[in-house]
Design a protein around this motif. Sequence first.
Motif, mmCIF file in Angstrom:
data_model
loop_
_atom_site.group_PDB
_atom_site.id
_atom_site.type_symbol
_atom_site.label_atom_id
_atom_site.label_comp_id
_atom_site.label_asym_id
_atom_site.label_seq_id
_atom_site.Cartn_x
_atom_site.Cartn_y
_atom_site.Cartn_z
ATOM 1 N N ILE A 116 0.860 -1.188 0.000
ATOM 2 C CA ILE A 116 0.000 0.000 0.000
ATOM 3 C C ILE A 116 0.895 1.235 0.000
ATOM 4 O O ILE A 116 1.832 1.332 0.807
ATOM 5 C CB ILE A 116 -0.926 0.028 1.238
ATOM 6 N N LEU A 117 0.601 2.171 -0.890
ATOM 7 C CA LEU A 117 1.320 3.441 -0.950
ATOM 8 C C LEU A 117 0.439 4.518 -0.335
ATOM 9 O O LEU A 117 -0.745 4.649 -0.691
ATOM 10 C CB LEU A 117 1.646 3.799 -2.398
ATOM 11 N N ILE A 118 0.991 5.287 0.616
ATOM 12 C CA ILE A 118 0.235 6.340 1.298
ATOM 13 C C ILE A 118 0.908 7.677 1.002
ATOM 14 O O ILE A 118 2.096 7.862 1.281
ATOM 15 C CB ILE A 118 0.193 6.091 2.820
ATOM 16 N N LEU A 119 0.145 8.617 0.447
ATOM 17 C CA LEU A 119 0.662 9.926 0.057
ATOM 18 C C LEU A 119 0.183 10.986 1.042
ATOM 19 O O LEU A 119 -1.011 11.073 1.347
ATOM 20 C CB LEU A 119 0.195 10.282 -1.357
ATOM 21 N N THR A 120 1.107 11.795 1.539
ATOM 22 C CA THR A 120 0.785 12.827 2.520
ATOM 23 C C THR A 120 1.437 14.138 2.118
ATOM 24 O O THR A 120 2.109 14.231 1.086
ATOM 25 C CB THR A 120 1.248 12.397 3.923
ATOM 26 N N ALA A 121 1.227 15.179 2.930
ATOM 27 C CA ALA A 121 1.835 16.487 2.692
ATOM 28 C C ALA A 121 1.961 17.210 4.018
ATOM 29 O O ALA A 121 1.156 17.013 4.943
ATOM 30 C CB ALA A 121 0.997 17.319 1.715
#
Length: 386
Positions: free
Chosen positions: A4-9
């Motif tokens: 699973i790839l989790i993208l944040t900022a």
Amino acid sequence: MPRILILTAGFGEGHNAAARHLAGALEHRVGPGRASVVDLLATASPVLSRLFRRFYYAAINGHPRIWRGVYAWTDRSGIPPRHLWLFRAELRALAALLAEHRPAAVCCTYPVYAFLLEHLTRTGANAAPTFNVVTDSISIHSMWVRPACAAWFVPNSDTAEVLRGRGVPADRIHALGFPVSPFFGDHARELAPPDLAGGAAPRVLYLVHSGVRHARSIARRLIDANDWDLTLAVGRDARLRRELEQWTAGRPRPIRVLGWTDQVPRLLMTHHVVISKAGGATTQEAIAARCPLLVNQIVPGQEEGNFELLRRRNIGAHVPTPDAVVSALRAAVADGGALWRQWRAALSLLARPDASRAIADRILALVAPDRPENQSWTRSASTSAR
């Protein structure tokens, strides 16, 4: 096992906290290294990302009216879908990440990324479903709902209703809570503040943000009053910490002045009230800890919904001035904490301390529904949600 790839900022702690705790819950299920957290903006455009973050924090702390205008303009504009050329570096970096990780799903805790994934799906560079993990409540920016997604995970039923009203299919909305630290669920039965009805001194936690108006004045009023045991947490602001330590010298009641700490979950669970801005992570962690929140700052736009959630449930209060803070505290703990007990009972109905695990279970059930363990996890997640 799926990756699973989790993208944040890094625009507010809520996005990063949600990503971090969701990754931990996923790895608990499928093993270390199977969930990757990436700040795509910082990776692809580090200089621009730093500049935008500086503008963001300067605006919300010093010029909230300017930020209100920016938030409203981006809410009604079509910048991400119509002007993806502005995100060329991010698109290239994201395509490379997808090729490297080949994830079974991509989770976004920041709304811009779903537009990029939608574009890459159309061009054949992405085959993984996109899940939006919404970190705000009620006042939902349109960027959360405009791009196509396989599912939306929202913190509460109030926010789910907002998404349904904006046309998101009901069967794609999962109101499982905000991904908080598993510490809240693991210690829910053993950690609690002392009983105010039995004569215990109220425990007050103040998460001091130096950019908040009246921050020092509020701290001074709390220190000068001897009505409660006080904990002040100032993060990485060493100058403010030294200043508060000087003020607290000789105070009759116990007081702690903390710098950066990873013990915020424990602090929330063992204090009667927390004073803080209505940030996404802070609000949801206070709810998970069943610790009533007195809100001393509301950033226009995304944080208005966080306080609206508390207002609807008759929890805590808005305390924009030092006098309001002290008055609200004294009202909460009067008569053996009668009002405080009402707030805590309302929080018990709203709290989802195991949300990160419930969301992880649902994601895994959606991407690998035929696996026997995912079928059992789906039943477990449904029970937890109810």
